[in-house]
Write a protein that holds these residues in place. Sequence first.
Motif, PDB file in Angstrom:
ATOM      1  N   ARG A  63      63.099  45.656  36.467  1.00  0.00           N
ATOM      2  CA  ARG A  63      62.070  46.674  36.698  1.00  0.00           C
ATOM      3  C   ARG A  63      60.828  46.064  37.328  1.00  0.00           C
ATOM      4  NH1 ARG A  63      60.936  49.663  31.067  1.00  0.00           N
ATOM      5  NH2 ARG A  63      59.419  50.818  32.311  1.00  0.00           N
ATOM      6  N   PRO A  64      60.068  46.875  38.055  1.00  0.00           N
ATOM      7  CA  PRO A  64      58.747  46.405  38.490  1.00  0.00           C
ATOM      8  C   PRO A  64      57.866  46.209  37.251  1.00  0.00           C
ATOM      9  CG  PRO A  64      59.394  48.387  39.687  1.00  0.00           C
ATOM     10  CD  PRO A  64      60.383  48.195  38.572  1.00  0.00           C
ATOM     11  N   ILE A  65      57.140  45.107  37.222  1.00  0.00           N
ATOM     12  CA  ILE A  65      56.264  44.816  36.091  1.00  0.00           C
ATOM     13  C   ILE A  65      54.854  44.608  36.621  1.00  0.00           C
ATOM     14  CG2 ILE A  65      55.754  43.205  34.212  1.00  0.00           C
ATOM     15  CD1 ILE A  65      58.750  42.595  34.062  1.00  0.00           C
ATOM     16  N   ILE A  66      53.916  45.341  36.035  1.00  0.00           N
ATOM     17  CA  ILE A  66      52.506  45.246  36.420  1.00  0.00           C
ATOM     18  C   ILE A  66      51.769  44.523  35.305  1.00  0.00           C
ATOM     19  CG2 ILE A  66      50.414  46.512  37.016  1.00  0.00           C
ATOM     20  CD1 ILE A  66      52.347  48.885  37.780  1.00  0.00           C
ATOM     21  N   ILE A  67      51.200  43.375  35.623  1.00  0.00           N
ATOM     22  CA  ILE A  67      50.478  42.576  34.636  1.00  0.00           C
ATOM     23  C   ILE A  67      49.000  42.962  34.681  1.00  0.00           C
ATOM     24  CG2 ILE A  67      49.965  40.242  33.821  1.00  0.00           C
ATOM     25  CD1 ILE A  67      52.970  40.931  33.832  1.00  0.00           C
ATOM     26  N   VAL A  68      48.423  43.147  33.496  1.00  0.00           N
ATOM     27  CA  VAL A  68      47.039  43.593  33.377  1.00  0.00           C
ATOM     28  C   VAL A  68      46.280  42.674  32.429  1.00  0.00           C
ATOM     29  CG1 VAL A  68      45.555  45.500  32.647  1.00  0.00           C
ATOM     30  CG2 VAL A  68      47.769  45.994  33.657  1.00  0.00           C
TER      31      VAL A  68
ATOM     32  N   ILE B 166      49.667  53.557  39.289  1.00  0.00           N
ATOM     33  CA  ILE B 166      50.083  54.867  38.775  1.00  0.00           C
ATOM     34  C   ILE B 166      51.332  55.357  39.505  1.00  0.00           C
ATOM     35  CG2 ILE B 166      49.426  57.309  38.624  1.00  0.00           C
ATOM     36  CD1 ILE B 166      46.535  56.287  38.144  1.00  0.00           C
ATOM     37  N   LEU B 167      51.339  55.215  40.829  1.00  0.00           N
ATOM     38  CA  LEU B 167      52.519  55.618  41.598  1.00  0.00           C
ATOM     39  C   LEU B 167      53.755  54.844  41.164  1.00  0.00           C
ATOM     40  CD1 LEU B 167      51.118  56.037  45.218  1.00  0.00           C
ATOM     41  CD2 LEU B 167      52.122  57.811  43.778  1.00  0.00           C
ATOM     42  N   MET B 168      53.600  53.547  40.963  1.00  0.00           N
ATOM     43  CA  MET B 168      54.733  52.725  40.536  1.00  0.00           C
ATOM     44  C   MET B 168      55.206  53.106  39.139  1.00  0.00           C
ATOM     45  SD  MET B 168      53.697  49.006  42.034  1.00  0.00           S
ATOM     46  CE  MET B 168      55.181  48.228  41.445  1.00  0.00           C
ATOM     47  N   MET B 169      54.257  53.413  38.261  1.00  0.00           N
ATOM     48  CA  MET B 169      54.620  53.811  36.902  1.00  0.00           C
ATOM     49  C   MET B 169      55.398  55.133  36.924  1.00  0.00           C
ATOM     50  SD  MET B 169      50.972  52.784  35.180  1.00  0.00           S
ATOM     51  CE  MET B 169      51.173  53.671  33.656  1.00  0.00           C
ATOM     52  N   ASN B 170      54.968  56.065  37.758  1.00  0.00           N
ATOM     53  CA  ASN B 170      55.591  57.394  37.803  1.00  0.00           C
ATOM     54  C   ASN B 170      56.890  57.428  38.606  1.00  0.00           C
ATOM     55  OD1 ASN B 170      53.570  58.526  36.250  1.00  0.00           O
ATOM     56  ND2 ASN B 170      52.334  59.088  38.008  1.00  0.00           N
ATOM     57  N   LYS B 171      56.947  56.732  39.723  1.00  0.00           N
ATOM     58  CA  LYS B 171      58.106  56.842  40.615  1.00  0.00           C
ATOM     59  C   LYS B 171      59.139  55.731  40.426  1.00  0.00           C
ATOM     60  CE  LYS B 171      55.780  59.531  44.029  1.00  0.00           C
ATOM     61  NZ  LYS B 171      56.381  60.756  44.422  1.00  0.00           N
ATOM     62  N   GLN B 172      58.697  54.556  39.962  1.00  0.00           N
ATOM     63  CA  GLN B 172      59.624  53.430  39.834  1.00  0.00           C
ATOM     64  C   GLN B 172      59.788  52.964  38.387  1.00  0.00           C
ATOM     65  OE1 GLN B 172      58.575  50.260  42.588  1.00  0.00           O
ATOM     66  NE2 GLN B 172      57.738  51.743  44.017  1.00  0.00           N
ATOM     67  N   GLN B 173      59.226  53.695  37.447  1.00  0.00           N
ATOM     68  CA  GLN B 173      59.270  53.333  36.029  1.00  0.00           C
ATOM     69  C   GLN B 173      58.784  51.899  35.798  1.00  0.00           C
ATOM     70  OE1 GLN B 173      62.112  55.178  37.319  1.00  0.00           O
ATOM     71  NE2 GLN B 173      60.861  56.892  36.608  1.00  0.00           N
ATOM     72  N   ALA B 174      57.716  51.541  36.485  1.00  0.00           N
ATOM     73  CA  ALA B 174      57.145  50.204  36.315  1.00  0.00           C
ATOM     74  C   ALA B 174      56.660  50.021  34.886  1.00  0.00           C
ATOM     75  CB  ALA B 174      55.993  49.991  37.286  1.00  0.00           C
ATOM     76  N   LEU B 175      56.862  48.839  34.373  1.00  0.00           N
ATOM     77  CA  LEU B 175      56.395  48.480  33.038  1.00  0.00           C
ATOM     78  C   LEU B 175      55.020  47.846  33.168  1.00  0.00           C
ATOM     79  CD1 LEU B 175      56.993  48.045  29.983  1.00  0.00           C
ATOM     80  CD2 LEU B 175      57.941  45.819  30.634  1.00  0.00           C
ATOM     81  N   VAL B 176      54.068  48.308  32.382  1.00  0.00           N
ATOM     82  CA  VAL B 176      52.724  47.734  32.388  1.00  0.00           C
ATOM     83  C   VAL B 176      52.615  46.802  31.192  1.00  0.00           C
ATOM     84  CG1 VAL B 176      50.246  48.199  32.296  1.00  0.00           C
ATOM     85  CG2 VAL B 176      51.773  49.784  33.500  1.00  0.00           C
ATOM     86  N   VAL B 177      52.285  45.544  31.482  1.00  0.00           N
ATOM     87  CA  VAL B 177      52.179  44.518  30.443  1.00  0.00           C
ATOM     88  C   VAL B 177      50.740  44.043  30.382  1.00  0.00           C
ATOM     89  CG1 VAL B 177      52.967  42.241  29.696  1.00  0.00           C
ATOM     90  CG2 VAL B 177      54.566  43.807  30.807  1.00  0.00           C
ATOM     91  N   ASP B 178      50.103  44.315  29.264  1.00  0.00           N
ATOM     92  CA  ASP B 178      48.712  43.939  29.037  1.00  0.00           C
ATOM     93  C   ASP B 178      48.712  42.584  28.328  1.00  0.00           C
ATOM     94  OD1 ASP B 178      46.030  43.745  28.055  1.00  0.00           O
ATOM     95  OD2 ASP B 178      45.873  45.921  28.097  1.00  0.00           O
ATOM     96  N   ILE B 179      48.085  41.578  28.956  1.00  0.00           N
ATOM     97  CA  ILE B 179      48.142  40.221  28.387  1.00  0.00           C
ATOM     98  C   ILE B 179      46.873  39.846  27.626  1.00  0.00           C
ATOM     99  CG2 ILE B 179      49.819  39.412  30.075  1.00  0.00           C
ATOM    100  CD1 ILE B 179      47.449  37.974  31.496  1.00  0.00           C
TER     101      ILE B 179
END
Length: 146
Positions: free
Chosen positions: A96-101, A47-60
């Motif tokens: 961008r930071p990318i968060i894989i889910v 959540i912090l990364m999404m809000n502060k670093q505009q991290a992209l969340v990628v749902d696989i």
Amino acid sequence: MLQELIPFIDRHPILSVTWVTLLIGVILTFIKNYFSKVKEIIPTEAILMMNKQQALVVDIRAKEEYKKSHIIGSINVEKNNLKNNKLYELEKHKARPIIIVCAHGVSSLTFAKQLYKMDFQKIYSLKEGISGWNKANLPLAKGKKK
């Protein structure tokens, strides 16, 4: 204490070997994760990364699972796209930071490591996946989103 350990090992060799094997496995796992280029993060870090670093969340997960519920703002890129080299959607987000889910955090870690090998530098895996997100009582969107 050491005097008690030797007789215990003599009486329980299988249990002793199992215990030592498990201990070595745990230590090696910690070492491997510590030096890994892909870090596992917990939902609050995501959540912090999404809000502060505009991290992209990628749902696989599969499209059907994604449509049922997904993290708000995430995009769906099925893991088969990596095998078929169809990652054009992600190419434009390399910086961008990318968060894989995934569902439980296992497939996402493997997928993230493969992306790192493809020059994606800021790659993270959501620990425990969507199930961990649910355990933390965080909101999920329902319905179709690309």
